[in-house]
Design an enzyme around this catalytic site. Structure first.
Site, PDB file in Angstrom:
ATOM      1  CE  LYS A  81      -3.763  -2.427   2.325  1.00  9.36           C
ATOM      2  NZ  LYS A  81      -4.491  -2.702   3.581  1.00  9.36           N
ATOM      3  CD  GLN A 125      -3.434  -4.375   6.644  1.00 11.79           C
ATOM      4  OE1 GLN A 125      -3.363  -3.358   5.954  1.00 11.79           O
ATOM      5  NE2 GLN A 125      -3.987  -5.491   6.203  1.00 11.79           N
ATOM      6  CG  ASP A 148      -9.337  -0.198   5.199  1.00 15.50           C
ATOM      7  OD1 ASP A 148      -8.923  -0.494   4.064  1.00 15.50           O
ATOM      8  OD2 ASP A 148      -8.719  -0.459   6.238  1.00 15.50           O
TER       9      ASP A 148
END
Length: 338
Positions: A81, A125, A148
């Site tokens: 990422k 995460q 997200d």
């Protein structure tokens, strides 16, 4: 008479050759959709968006990633990422925290980043250690920074067909289908897997109304899960035009379960031991080699949905940078506290 017999033999020979041609002609294999290629296109779009944004006098978008613990897969995903962010011109940082961080300490860190005007996108995460409630953490991230797309506000807006931060993996699946030109209107779709972060959002995107603010796919969607009997799942998949496998079960979808020409999108990521080398390798939820002989389209693992997930995350980060400028600080604080 001799001429007639010769003509008859020629006709029989011709018919035999035509028959032989039809029976020996192998069916064309499925088109293997390159997620890497599509992701490159999307990252190029993102890079262009960032350049225009910065040239217009705005600050470069910034992504903050919180990584808790030492899970090797999580560290690999985060590295992908941050590399993608650098590639498209987004600045980023990874904040490492030990596995034993308390939920309260993690919430304090999230609140600090929520209120930092320099941070546009924020993600924690997953998975998190067992002593931390993931839903509490996801809801702690400000909806306007939630790249997200896991905050309950963003999930709710998605379900109501409103513009929002879409979860990156479902959005990646959507883009694969749309950019490949696979029709969804009125089509039968099976989504194998009902997770709140992948299966459910994919089903929402595919079945909702294409005329709404956040256009859907207008498909007829069936969702299966761990309690769906295998023979019942087969009944659904055999009539499906599109199958999205997102259950986390290797070889869940086999060739006998699909109809010819179906589009098969494999979201599964499973580590299995190679019987020949003894080493671990990545496989999806689909028996790739067998299914590709029968499907019309198929995504590989790796190299299918994975790269698209990262690309869509970059799109969300840019969206977050632009949204922050649209809301006064008081509105952002209220959203963070919701």
């Amino acid at each position: 008479m001799a001429a007639l017999r010769t003509l008859r033999k020629l006709c029989q020979h011709s018919q035999h050759q035509v028959c032989k041609l039809h029976t020996s002609a192998a069916r064309q294999e499925a088109v293997v959709i390159s997620g890497k290629k599509l992701a490159r296109q999307i990252r190029e779009e993102a890079r262009s968006d960032v350049e225009k944004w910065v040239l217009a006098g705005h600050r470069r978008p910034h992504l903050s990633v919180i990584l808790v613990g030492d899970n090797p897969a999580s560290h690999s995903y985060v590295l992908n990422k941050t590399r993608a962010a650098a590639d498209v011109g987004i600045s980023s940082e990874t904040i490492l925290k030990h596995t034993d961080i308390s939920e309260e300490e993690l919430l304090d860190l999230i609140y600090k980043l929520n209120t930092d005007h320099r941070v546009d996108g924020l993600l924690v995460q997953l998975p998190l250690p067992e002593h931390i409630d993931e839903r509490t953490i996801c809801n702690a991230v400000s909806p306007s920074k939630d790249v997200d797309g896991f905050h309950v506000v963003n999930v709710g807006r998605m379900c109501l067909d409103q513009s929002t931060m879409l979860p990156a993996t479902p959005w990646g699946v959507w883009e694969i289908i749309k950019r490949t030109g696979i029709p969804t209107l009125g089509k039968n779709v099976v989504v194998a897997g009902r997770s709140k972060n992948v299966g459910m959002p994919i089903a929402m995107l595919l079945h909702t109304d294409g005329r709404h603010e956040r256009p859907g796919g207008d498909a007829t969607v069936t969702i299966s899960h761990r309690y769906t009997p295998k023979d019942q799942l087969r009944q659904h998949t055999q009539i499906a035009d599109i199958i999205v496998a997102a259950a986390g079960i290797p070889n869940l979808i086999t060739a006998d379960m699909i109809k010819e020409g179906a589009a098969v999108i494999d979201v599964g990521i499973n580590r299995v031991q190679d019987p020949v080398t003894g080493k671990n390798r990545l496989v999806g939820d689909v028996d790739f080699e067998a299914v590709r002989q029968k499907a019309g389209f198929i995504t590989p693992v790796p190299g299918g949905v994975g790269p698209m997930t990262v690309a869509m995350l970059m799109k969300n980060t840019i969206k977050a940078a632009k949204n922050v400028l649209l809301f006064p600080p008081e509105r952002i604080r209220m959203a963070a506290a919701s």
